[in-house]
Design an enzyme around this catalytic site. Sequence first.
Site, PDB file in Angstrom:
ATOM      1  NE  ARG A  67      -3.828   0.663   1.979  1.00 21.91           N
ATOM      2  CZ  ARG A  67      -5.039   0.751   2.522  1.00 21.91           C
ATOM      3  NH1 ARG A  67      -5.217   1.441   3.640  1.00 21.91           N
ATOM      4  NH2 ARG A  67      -6.070   0.138   1.980  1.00 21.91           N
TER       5      ARG A  67
ATOM      6  CG  HIS B 203      -8.466   0.128  -2.727  1.00 20.22           C
ATOM      7  ND1 HIS B 203      -7.703  -0.979  -2.416  1.00 20.22           N
ATOM      8  CD2 HIS B 203      -9.063   0.507  -1.563  1.00 20.22           C
ATOM      9  CE1 HIS B 203      -7.819  -1.240  -1.121  1.00 20.22           C
ATOM     10  NE2 HIS B 203      -8.646  -0.364  -0.587  1.00 20.22           N
TER      11      HIS B 203
ATOM     12  CD  GLN C 255     -13.032  -1.869  -0.394  1.00 13.22           C
ATOM     13  OE1 GLN C 255     -12.247  -1.818   0.536  1.00 13.22           O
ATOM     14  NE2 GLN C 255     -14.236  -2.421  -0.272  1.00 13.22           N
TER      15      GLN C 255
ATOM     16  CG  ASP D 254     -13.485   6.501  -1.038  1.00 11.67           C
ATOM     17  OD1 ASP D 254     -13.469   6.306   0.197  1.00 11.67           O
ATOM     18  OD2 ASP D 254     -12.451   6.475  -1.743  1.00 11.67           O
TER      19      ASP D 254
ATOM     20  CB  CYS E 175     -13.995   1.240   0.259  1.00  9.35           C
ATOM     21  SG  CYS E 175     -13.405   2.941   0.423  1.00  9.35           S
TER      22      CYS E 175
ATOM     23  NE  ARG F  45     -10.273  -5.109   0.659  1.00 13.54           N
ATOM     24  CZ  ARG F  45      -9.514  -4.113   1.129  1.00 13.54           C
ATOM     25  NH1 ARG F  45     -10.073  -3.081   1.702  1.00 13.54           N
ATOM     26  NH2 ARG F  45      -8.205  -4.124   0.969  1.00 13.54           N
TER      27      ARG F  45
HETATM   28  N1  NVA Z   1      -9.929   6.862  -1.255  1.00 12.06           N
HETATM   29  C1  NVA Z   1      -9.563   6.381   0.057  1.00 12.06           C
HETATM   30  C2  NVA Z   1      -9.804   4.910   0.183  1.00 12.06           C
HETATM   31  C3  NVA Z   1      -9.478   4.351   1.539  1.00 12.06           C
HETATM   32  C4  NVA Z   1      -9.652   2.879   1.619  1.00 12.06           C
HETATM   33  C5  NVA Z   1      -8.108   6.715   0.328  1.00 12.06           C
HETATM   34  O1  NVA Z   1      -7.283   6.537  -0.575  1.00 12.06           O
HETATM   35  O2  NVA Z   1      -7.806   7.167   1.424  1.00 12.06           O
HETATM   36  N1   CP Z   2     -11.151  -0.004   2.623  1.00  8.17           N
HETATM   37  C1   CP Z   2      -9.875  -0.118   3.026  1.00  8.17           C
HETATM   38  O1   CP Z   2      -8.967  -0.355   2.240  1.00  8.17           O
HETATM   39  O2   CP Z   2      -9.696   0.026   4.369  1.00  8.17           O
HETATM   40  P1   CP Z   2      -8.310   0.236   5.132  1.00  8.17           P
HETATM   41  O3   CP Z   2      -7.768   1.568   4.715  1.00  8.17           O
HETATM   42  O4   CP Z   2      -8.683   0.192   6.580  1.00  8.17           O
HETATM   43  O5   CP Z   2      -7.378  -0.875   4.753  1.00  8.17           O
END
Ligand code: NVA
Ligand code: CP
Length: 301
Positions: A102, A129, A132, A220, A260, A288
């Site tokens: 990540r 993502h 997800q 989101d 998500c 997930r």
């Molecule tokens: N768009 C959000 C998704 C989190 C799972 C982010 O990147 O923070």
């Molecule tokens: N939706 C998601 O990816 O959650 P986290 O940021 O908690 O991993």
Amino acid sequence: MKHLLKMLDLSTEEIIDILNLADQLKYELKHGIPHPHLKGKTLGMIFQKASTRTRVSFETGMYQLGGYPLFLSSNDLQIGRGEPVQDTARVLSRYLDGIMIRTFEQKEVEDLAEYGSIPIINGLTDFCHPCQVLADLMTIREFKGSFDGLKMCFIGDGNNMANSLIVGCLKVGMSVAIACPDDYQPPKEILDFAAAYGDKFVMTNSPAEAAKGADVLITDVWASMGQEGESEKRKKAFAGYQINDELMAAANSDAMVLHCLPAHREEEITAKVFEAHANEIFEEAENRLHAQKAVMVKLMA
Ligand code: NVA
Ligand code: CP
């Protein structure tokens, strides 16, 4: 399929294969049927951003598959002190059987795949993502029975989630409508991809227009990880881009709602709509685990 870097790389057949395996692994877990497909294998998990779901579901999933998950915070790795990703990839490939990462830039994930020799799984970048969205597709099929004739509507920022949802939903045959402010549209690469689907893809400034006749509504956060400094500016830009009762009234009466998570109540979604659809949203979070186990089996078994 050698890696999971972005939804754009997957064929429809590969997506459906992953979803079918995910359903099977979910069934096996619920019925106490062991499935140690990754016995003796190790997954390294590199996190350059925070996570609850991704970290815990990958870690637990790897354990359930008989393998060993290794949490690697970028604060502790040399990558956090500037060691090139090309070198990190070549070193970690000699110890591990797969890497989940990540991070911020999509290029970093693509470079890991290019320079390393083991499967790479994208656990979220600024661009996409995919883990997800595989869980989202699994959840949609679970609740609706199939993707046939369904319309997905995404409300809000043209961000990593929007990008992967547009690609994933179109690839499995759904139609897609996205409502976002002009300055927050998805990148050209995604819009070019979607343009090939003709009138199955619509982008508008009007949440009500996008939600009309929708079977699945998704939103989101307005400020993603790394954009916290723009929170106030974004709150102004996204005012009105909210899933609320009024928007639900424009959608089909049996429309489902996904998020998500983490969610910001009264920003992108009202607490009322969130709670009314909590069973779908938390099944999505659970999925997930199953979807990512399927990805790991496909890539690493
Ligand atoms: N768009 C959000 C998704 C989190 C799972 C982010 O990147 O923070
Ligand atoms: N939706 C998601 O990816 O959650 P986290 O940021 O908690 O991993």
